[in-house]
Design an enzyme around this catalytic site. Structure first.
Site, short mmCIF file in Angstrom:
data_model
loop_
_atom_site.label_atom_id
_atom_site.label_comp_id
_atom_site.label_asym_id
_atom_site.label_seq_id
_atom_site.Cartn_x
_atom_site.Cartn_y
_atom_site.Cartn_z
N GLY A 78 0.97 10.04 -8.30
CA GLY A 78 2.08 9.06 -8.59
C GLY A 78 2.86 9.52 -9.54
N TYR A 85 4.67 -2.07 5.64
CA TYR A 85 6.19 -1.74 6.31
C TYR A 85 5.31 -2.31 7.26
CZ TYR A 85 7.61 -0.82 1.22
OH TYR A 85 7.89 -0.63 0.24
#
Length: 359
Positions: free
Chosen positions: A328, A182
């Protein structure tokens, strides 16, 4: 040495154990507004015994979303819905955290279950993506607009404003997303940054965007609360003589800089910037990155990456490979992983009174 169920104090915040919920995008929102899904999704993990629950990548501006369905924090109107999330997490014994993010050149895509492909800027609901350099993430992706220095400053101001809103919403742990290809990662990796100005070229220039963003956030984020950064510890291009990528050794040096800037913890992930990188997936495959950063810089670290077994998570903490373990996918499969892990490791689980009869 501490163990998985020993509390961890960072500044004025104490986690009841070393287990955290990693920020995981849900792609379930309209116009960036949090909703009941986020309250229930994250609230269940707080009830399930985690010490820290981090809300998913929350966009600091509309064009910083990965998909049009991401959650955001680019306006004051986003504060109240997020406040519900933070309040519920804290009511049930976990520390509420939030990750603030900008997707950069990987923005304007469809949801994973809709194919995950890029949406052209001219095709609603797509938009023009931005980046360090005009290099698309992959074939078929948009060529990003190269940010000017004025535009860089504007995005850093958006991070600062997002941090202030996160504080107003009641979050007590802030993570700046600087990983996975990102925007911020695209600046510090030489693979995606071909700039010729003070934001490109040398190591010091490529990390400048991140360090300046940390300083901007520090202007509004109180010293009593933890400030953390998620990085990609490597682009997984070590040994590839044809391409330059970010490496673990650079992550160690970056962590030293982040520590001197007042960052409390580095969340050590990896990859996401090179579409064809060969990632050696396996249980704990990113833990060596956390270990190297922790030992090489002296900063606190979080380990992530296919950690599923309680004994494995406990070993990571006991052997000083990380100070915190973030889960996660395993937390998606089992929201009560922390309660089950406590029983497995013969620790006292933080069971809510409403669930005592089951435990």
């Amino acid at each position: 040495m501490p163990h998985l169920f020993e509390p961890l104090t960072v500044r004025s915040v104490t986690l009841r154990n070393r287990i955290g919920v990693s920020p995981m995008c849900q792609y379930s929102y309209q116009d960036g507004f949090s909703n009941d899904w986020q309250v229930v999704h994250l609230g269940a993990r707080a009830v399930g015994g985690a010490g820290l629950v981090i809300a998913e990548a929350t966009a600091v501006e509309g064009r910083g979303r990965i998909t049009p369905d991401d959650v955001g924090i680019w306006s004051d109107a986003h504060i109240a819905p997020l406040e519900r999330v933070a309040r519920f997490i804290k009511q049930h014994g976990a520390v509420p955290g939030i990750q603030i993010a900008h997707a950069g050149r990987k923005a304007s895509t469809s949801r994973p279950w809709d194919g995950g492909g890029p949406i052209p800027a001219e095709t609603p609901p797509g938009w023009q993506v931005v980046g360090a350099s005009p290099i698309p993430f992959n074939e078929g992706f948009q060529v990003p607009h190269e940010l000017s220095k004025t535009e860089i400053a504007e995005i850093q101001a958006a991070f600062r404003a997002a941090a202030l809103r996160a504080l107003a919403a009641g979050f007590e742990w802030l993570e700046i997303h600087a990983a996975h290809g990102y925007l911020i990662h695209s600046f510090y990796s030489p693979f995606s940054n071909h700039r010729q100005d003070e934001y490109g070229g040398s190591f010091e220039n490529r990390i400048r965007f991140l360090l300046e963003t940390v300083r901007a956030v520090h202007q509004v984020w109180p010293e009593r609360l933890p400030l953390t950064v998620r990085i990609s510890g490597t682009d997984w291009l070590e040994g590839d003589t044809t391409r330059l990528g970010w490496m673990v050794e650079e992550s160690v040096e970056l962590a030293r800089h982040l520590k001197s800037e007042g960052v409390d913890l580095v969340d050590c992930s990896s990859g996401g910037n090179v579409p064809d990188a060969k990632v050696p997936l396996g249980p704990g495959y990113q833990v060596p990155i956390s270990e190297a950063v922790r030992r090489g810089s002296g900063i606190l670290t979080a380990a992530v990456g296919l950690i599923t077994a309680p004994a494995h998570a406990d070993e990571i903490i006991r052997n000083g490979r990380a100070d915190l373990v973030l889960l996660g996918r395993e937390m998606l499969r089992d929201p009560y992983w922390a309660l089950h892990a406590a029983r497995t490791l013969k620790q006292t689980p933080p069971v809510p009174a409403q669930y005592l009869r089951a435990f």
